[in-house]
Design an enzyme around this catalytic site. Sequence first.
Site, mmCIF file in Angstrom:
data_model
loop_
_atom_site.group_PDB
_atom_site.id
_atom_site.type_symbol
_atom_site.label_atom_id
_atom_site.label_comp_id
_atom_site.label_asym_id
_atom_site.label_seq_id
_atom_site.Cartn_x
_atom_site.Cartn_y
_atom_site.Cartn_z
ATOM 1 C CG HIS A 241 -1.897 -1.121 1.264
ATOM 2 N ND1 HIS A 241 -2.921 -1.240 0.357
ATOM 3 C CD2 HIS A 241 -2.017 -2.180 2.096
ATOM 4 C CE1 HIS A 241 -3.642 -2.316 0.630
ATOM 5 N NE2 HIS A 241 -3.114 -2.909 1.682
HETATM 6 O O1 RIB Z 1 -5.197 0.323 4.188
HETATM 7 C C1 RIB Z 1 -3.793 0.284 4.166
HETATM 8 C C2 RIB Z 1 -3.201 1.336 5.047
HETATM 9 O O2 RIB Z 1 -3.534 1.070 6.409
HETATM 10 C C3 RIB Z 1 -1.666 1.366 4.996
HETATM 11 O O3 RIB Z 1 -1.224 2.671 5.211
HETATM 12 C C4 RIB Z 1 -1.267 0.487 6.158
HETATM 13 O O4 RIB Z 1 0.010 0.842 6.692
HETATM 14 C C5 RIB Z 1 -2.334 0.819 7.156
HETATM 15 O O5 RIB Z 1 -1.939 2.007 7.814
#
Ligand code: RIB
Length: 312
Positions: A241
């Site tokens: 992500h």
């Molecule tokens: O949905 C993914 C996000 O949520 C990313 O930033 C992960 O690190 C969590 O914070």
Amino acid sequence: MPERILIDTDPGIDDAMAILLALASPEVQVEGLTVVFGNSGDVNLLARNALAILELVGRGDIPVAVGSSHPLVRAYHGRGSIVHGDNGLGNVELPPPTTLPVAQNAAHFIIDTCLANPGEITLVTLGPLTNIALALRIRPDLPRFVRRLVMMGGAISAPGNVSPVAEANVHNDPEAARLVFNAGWEITMAGLDVTMQVHMDDEYLGGLRDIGNQTGRLVWEITRFYVAAYHSFGYANMVVHDSCALMAIIRPEFFTSKFVYVDVETSGELTRGQTIGDWRRQYRHEPQTHVLTGVDDIAFKQLYYERIATLP
Ligand code: RIB
Ligand code: CA
């Protein structure tokens, strides 16, 4: 000239991977890290993780400011450890940091850094948007001093990950997210629409480990817990992500995007935390968000490998 960035983060396994990418990329200059709750409710633990990651690669010079330990309005839900482990880094113990956070809290650190460098600083957010919202509460004119905001968060046409429609960073503080989306700055949004397209399997992660440097080994070690979590959710591989937000600055040509007005649901019983793209301009607002919709994930992973290989 490198783009000067402040990274607001809840490190966090994929946050750590993104911070390492930033530190290895000449296209960006990391001016500081601000830490926010999210992957853990213990923001001081997350701040220690941030300090430890920086020191591990010899960048203990980068300031770290501690921010909010909870959302603006409601209580923290407390589920980050399912994906990131109890210590936020897959229960891998890094050498304890010798440096301390700066005395300023995150909101004031963001304000002071941006006002001292008008139009120069890009805010990169990898966690809930609480610190940014608090900075806006103090300085509603902050967007005038910020180059742009690049976030990992939200989901427009993709399913959510903490509810059928909501992504974790936005769901953790929808009120903060709504403030941020409507603050008046230009936003690039690396939401689940694009981040769910970047998978790293153990062959690739093993390749990082086999680079032979400590950074590659660290990424392998901290992703063991993260990979197991994704397997438990029924996914074959982990998904990257936060690095998408950094890669969108480093190699924008890797991505496709659509420019649209985005707003955030804060009160829906089933839809709280949903980010909504107003594709047909029915809300009568001007677009403010470049929603990333596609990515060349092969090129992404090749460059990620090359950049990790440059670190200690
Ligand atoms: O949905 C993914 C996000 O949520 C990313 O930033 C992960 O690190 C969590 O914070
Ligand atoms: Ca994060």
